[in-house]
Design a protein around this motif. Structure first.
Motif, short mmCIF file in Angstrom:
data_model
loop_
_atom_site.label_atom_id
_atom_site.label_comp_id
_atom_site.label_asym_id
_atom_site.label_seq_id
_atom_site.Cartn_x
_atom_site.Cartn_y
_atom_site.Cartn_z
N LEU A 53 1.26 -0.93 0.08
CA LEU A 53 -0.03 -0.04 0.15
C LEU A 53 0.92 1.14 0.03
N LEU A 54 1.86 1.39 0.89
CA LEU A 54 2.92 2.25 0.62
C LEU A 54 3.27 2.80 -0.68
N ASN A 55 4.10 1.24 -1.20
CA ASN A 55 4.92 1.26 -2.63
C ASN A 55 2.97 2.13 -3.45
N GLN A 56 2.40 1.99 -3.35
CA GLN A 56 0.93 2.30 -4.28
C GLN A 56 0.77 3.63 -4.02
N LEU A 57 0.29 4.83 -2.38
CA LEU A 57 0.90 6.04 -2.41
C LEU A 57 2.14 6.94 -2.60
N ALA A 58 3.13 6.02 -2.75
CA ALA A 58 4.38 6.08 -3.21
C ALA A 58 4.25 6.52 -5.10
N GLY A 59 4.14 6.20 -5.50
CA GLY A 59 3.58 5.94 -7.18
C GLY A 59 5.56 4.92 -6.98
N LEU A 60 5.79 4.38 -6.32
CA LEU A 60 6.49 3.48 -6.70
C LEU A 60 6.18 1.77 -7.26
N GLU A 61 4.83 1.10 -7.53
CA GLU A 61 4.64 0.81 -8.17
C GLU A 61 3.05 0.95 -9.12
N LYS A 62 2.18 0.44 -9.69
CA LYS A 62 1.29 0.64 -10.27
C LYS A 62 0.43 -0.20 -9.58
N PRO A 63 -1.10 0.50 -9.03
CA PRO A 63 -2.27 -0.23 -9.48
C PRO A 63 -2.44 -1.27 -10.56
N THR A 64 -2.90 -2.67 -10.20
CA THR A 64 -3.83 -3.86 -10.95
C THR A 64 -5.40 -2.57 -11.25
N ARG A 65 -5.74 -2.10 -10.21
CA ARG A 65 -7.04 -1.65 -11.15
C ARG A 65 -7.47 -0.29 -9.32
N GLY A 66 -7.96 1.12 -10.37
CA GLY A 66 -8.63 1.74 -8.99
C GLY A 66 -7.20 3.08 -9.19
N GLY A 67 -7.32 3.42 -8.28
CA GLY A 67 -6.59 5.35 -8.53
C GLY A 67 -6.05 5.32 -6.86
N VAL A 68 -5.10 6.05 -7.13
CA VAL A 68 -4.50 6.91 -6.13
C VAL A 68 -4.07 8.74 -6.09
#
Length: 238
Positions: A53-68
């Motif tokens: 989750l932290l990596n998603q919030l920091a933009g270090l990984e792309k989500p499979t679905r959804g948005g940040v």
């Protein structure tokens, strides 16, 4: 009392890893709002999805679905160049392993974000020295990482993360390699900086003692948010 604006917004977020015939749901249908100035703790056991989750919030990984969305911008739609520019302007990072450059002095490590921002050498060294004094390392400015203790290296990491006064600072298990005394010092420093500049600090941990510093606790289990808690002011350590 009027609530602070939402600085982080997560909607219908999934992160799914394809492991051959099996799909692993690291994050499942995450909805989350984090407000400006919050100390937010993402809490959970190993394997709960908190670092993902932290990596998603920091933009270090792309989500499979959804948005940040952070600071009004949808980072999950950005390419790598856009993300790099965004992080440089809006984000700071503190890591468990410190991630200091081994051949740079404490002063040079702290000044690094200012160099990427185009700040002249004399000015960035002056600002870096000021930050190192604030974290109690005025006698260690010319020392290299291998000449400092873990607690001292993490203080350098804190100074580096906050030097640009970013809107959001991410801390991934920042005290995981520290003893209890250094853990307390590091937590108090991070929270004090965030409070002083009304920054949002998003902290990942499995340690309940660290969660005590937060005013918003998000508990994950098997990739899902199972509890959210907002503390009263008198319950927060700092």
């Amino acid at each position: 009392m009027e609530q602070a604006p939402k600085i982080v917004q997560v909607r219908k977020l999934y992160k799914i890893y394809d492991m051959g015939e099996e799909k692993v749901y690291a994050l499942r249908d995450i909805h989350l709002d984090i407000r400006k100035g919050e100390i937010c703790c993402i809490f959970g056991p190993s394997g709960s999805g908190k670092s993902t989750l932290l990596n998603q919030l920091a933009g270090l990984e792309k989500p499979t679905r959804g948005g940040v969305k952070i600071c009004g911008q949808i980072i999950s739609r950005m390419d790598e160049n856009e993300l790099a520019a965004f992080r440089q302007k809006h984000s700071g990072f503190i890591f468990q392993s410190y991630d200091l450059l081994p051949h740079f002095s404490a002063l040079e490590n702290v000044a690094l974000p200012l160099m990427f921002a185009g700040v002249p050498l004399k000015e960035r060294n002056k600002k870096a020295a000021r930050m190192l004094r604030r974290v109690g390392l005025q006698k260690r400015m010319s020392h290299y990482p291998n000449q400092m203790s873990g607690g001292q290296q993490q203080r350098v990491g804190i100074a580096r993360a906050f030097i640009n006064t970013p809107e959001v600072v991410f801390a991934d298990e920042p005290t995981g390699n520290l003893d209890s005394k250094s853990t307390k010092e590091v937590m108090e420093m991070m929270v004090a900086f965030a409070r002083e500049y009304d920054q949002t600090l998003i902290l990942v941990t499995h340690d309940k003692d660290m969660a005590a510093y937060a005013d918003h606790i998000v508990t994950l289990h098997d990739g899902e948010i199972v509890q959210e808690e907002w503390k009263k002011e008198e319950e927060i350590l700092i």
